[in-house]
Design a protein around this motif. Sequence first.
Motif, short mmCIF file in Angstrom:
data_model
loop_
_atom_site.label_atom_id
_atom_site.label_comp_id
_atom_site.label_asym_id
_atom_site.label_seq_id
_atom_site.Cartn_x
_atom_site.Cartn_y
_atom_site.Cartn_z
N LYS A 111 8.12 17.09 15.42
CA LYS A 111 6.91 16.26 15.51
C LYS A 111 5.77 17.03 16.18
O LYS A 111 4.63 16.99 15.71
CB LYS A 111 7.20 14.99 16.29
CG LYS A 111 8.02 13.96 15.55
CD LYS A 111 8.49 12.84 16.46
CE LYS A 111 7.33 12.08 17.08
NZ LYS A 111 7.80 10.93 17.89
N GLN A 112 6.07 17.73 17.26
CA GLN A 112 5.04 18.48 17.98
C GLN A 112 4.46 19.59 17.11
O GLN A 112 3.24 19.80 17.09
CB GLN A 112 5.64 19.07 19.26
CG GLN A 112 6.09 18.04 20.28
CD GLN A 112 6.86 18.67 21.42
OE1 GLN A 112 6.91 19.90 21.56
NE2 GLN A 112 7.50 17.85 22.24
N GLU A 113 5.32 20.29 16.38
CA GLU A 113 4.84 21.41 15.59
C GLU A 113 4.11 20.94 14.34
O GLU A 113 3.19 21.61 13.86
CB GLU A 113 6.00 22.35 15.26
CG GLU A 113 6.61 22.94 16.52
CD GLU A 113 7.52 24.10 16.25
OE1 GLU A 113 7.88 24.34 15.09
OE2 GLU A 113 7.89 24.78 17.24
N MET A 114 4.49 19.79 13.79
CA MET A 114 3.74 19.25 12.67
C MET A 114 2.34 18.82 13.09
O MET A 114 1.40 18.85 12.29
CB MET A 114 4.49 18.06 12.05
CG MET A 114 5.77 18.42 11.33
SD MET A 114 5.58 19.67 10.02
CE MET A 114 6.12 21.15 10.90
N GLN A 115 2.17 18.44 14.37
CA GLN A 115 0.85 18.08 14.86
C GLN A 115 -0.10 19.26 14.76
O GLN A 115 -1.30 19.10 14.48
CB GLN A 115 0.95 17.60 16.31
CG GLN A 115 -0.31 16.95 16.85
CD GLN A 115 -0.64 15.64 16.16
OE1 GLN A 115 0.26 14.88 15.82
NE2 GLN A 115 -1.92 15.38 15.93
N LEU A 116 0.41 20.47 14.97
CA LEU A 116 -0.42 21.67 14.82
C LEU A 116 -0.92 21.84 13.39
O LEU A 116 -1.93 22.49 13.15
CB LEU A 116 0.38 22.92 15.22
CG LEU A 116 0.79 23.04 16.69
CD1 LEU A 116 1.66 24.26 16.88
CD2 LEU A 116 -0.44 23.11 17.59
N CYS A 117 -0.19 21.28 12.44
CA CYS A 117 -0.55 21.38 11.03
C CYS A 117 -1.37 20.17 10.55
O CYS A 117 -1.64 20.04 9.36
CB CYS A 117 0.71 21.51 10.17
SG CYS A 117 1.76 22.90 10.60
N GLY A 118 -1.71 19.29 11.48
CA GLY A 118 -2.47 18.11 11.10
C GLY A 118 -1.63 17.02 10.46
O GLY A 118 -2.15 16.14 9.79
N ILE A 119 -0.31 17.07 10.64
CA ILE A 119 0.59 16.07 10.09
C ILE A 119 1.04 15.17 11.24
O ILE A 119 1.74 15.61 12.15
CB ILE A 119 1.79 16.72 9.39
CG1 ILE A 119 1.32 17.57 8.21
CG2 ILE A 119 2.79 15.66 8.92
CD1 ILE A 119 2.43 18.36 7.54
N ASP A 120 0.61 13.92 11.20
CA ASP A 120 0.85 13.00 12.30
C ASP A 120 2.16 12.24 12.09
O ASP A 120 2.27 11.41 11.19
CB ASP A 120 -0.32 12.01 12.41
CG ASP A 120 -0.19 11.09 13.61
OD1 ASP A 120 0.70 11.33 14.45
OD2 ASP A 120 -0.99 10.13 13.71
N LEU A 121 3.14 12.53 12.93
CA LEU A 121 4.41 11.83 12.90
C LEU A 121 4.63 11.05 14.19
O LEU A 121 5.77 10.76 14.57
CB LEU A 121 5.56 12.83 12.69
CG LEU A 121 5.56 13.61 11.37
CD1 LEU A 121 6.69 14.63 11.35
CD2 LEU A 121 5.68 12.67 10.18
#
Length: 329
Positions: free
Chosen positions: A135-145
């Motif tokens: 979840k944290q690393e997807m936030q860097l990609c603009g993907i909100d989980l």
Amino acid sequence: MYQLAKPLIFISATPSHVGAGTDLGVVDLPIQRERYTGFPKYEASSVKGSLKDAFYALAAKSKEDVADRAELQHPNGRFGKINKQMIEDVFGKDEQADHASAIAFTDARILLFPVKSLKHVFVWITCPQILSRFKQEMQLCGIDLSTYDHNLEGTIPQGSDLIISGQGVLLEEYLVNVQQSDECTKWANWFSENLFPSSDEYQYWRNKLTRDLVIVPDDVFRDFVMLSTDIVTRVRIDRSKGIVKEGALFTEEYLPAESVLYSLVIASPVLKSKDEGLSDERFASAQGVIDFFAQFLPRVIQIGGNETIGKGITRTHLIEDGRKQTIEV
């Protein structure tokens, strides 16, 4: 400063050995692992080297249909025919480098690990620690989980029939107590929709993932990824005698087929002086670099050792739905 990140998914089609050298333990040639968790990984250098080789191999084919097929997959790219200068602009040169690479990769971390199951042959397992980090690393990609709960140990998707006699899921010889969960269903559906390409040949795997995901406790996940990898005993043959060479018995560890890992592809503009010029003007932006990578990313690459015995064949998939976001690395 790198400006744009996208998740890159690796799905092992055959067992892979991205090695950590020799070891004094039970296995002579172990795979790479995180020091503090013991979870399997691919070092970023291995990821970048394998992808760069795959791009060079694509350019060496010198066929117009390579560009045509790539444009059909990514119609907004249209970079035409790939060539060596384009690869060197984006990945950097191997020798006498005149600028930094415009593309970087993080270590490929384990996301889903396949484990033998009494029902459905095998299931994929993950754990709260993995999901929280994802979840944290997807936030860097603009993907909100952020709405996806990761504290879900001992859960399976709603409607899954993995439970044995109302007690739990039998993974190898271990009975793991689980219960059905709506939150686990959300994760299973998201993984099904995003981890595999949308083409028809992956429909079976997308359907399987919606019902065969098990979120186990962190320590149970650690035990499985430490003890349930493939261990292969190999020998070396003396060519002159045709028999086993003395002292040449050794064991190798492999990450099993159907393992799913993820890395972040991080891009910046190509940093070259104006008088040097760019092979494509779109490389002056991070989005152009990502578009080039997405257009020509091979669907299948080879990563790690033992290429000549069919190991390390890996499917790739770039998740391209995240928002543009400037990050500092």
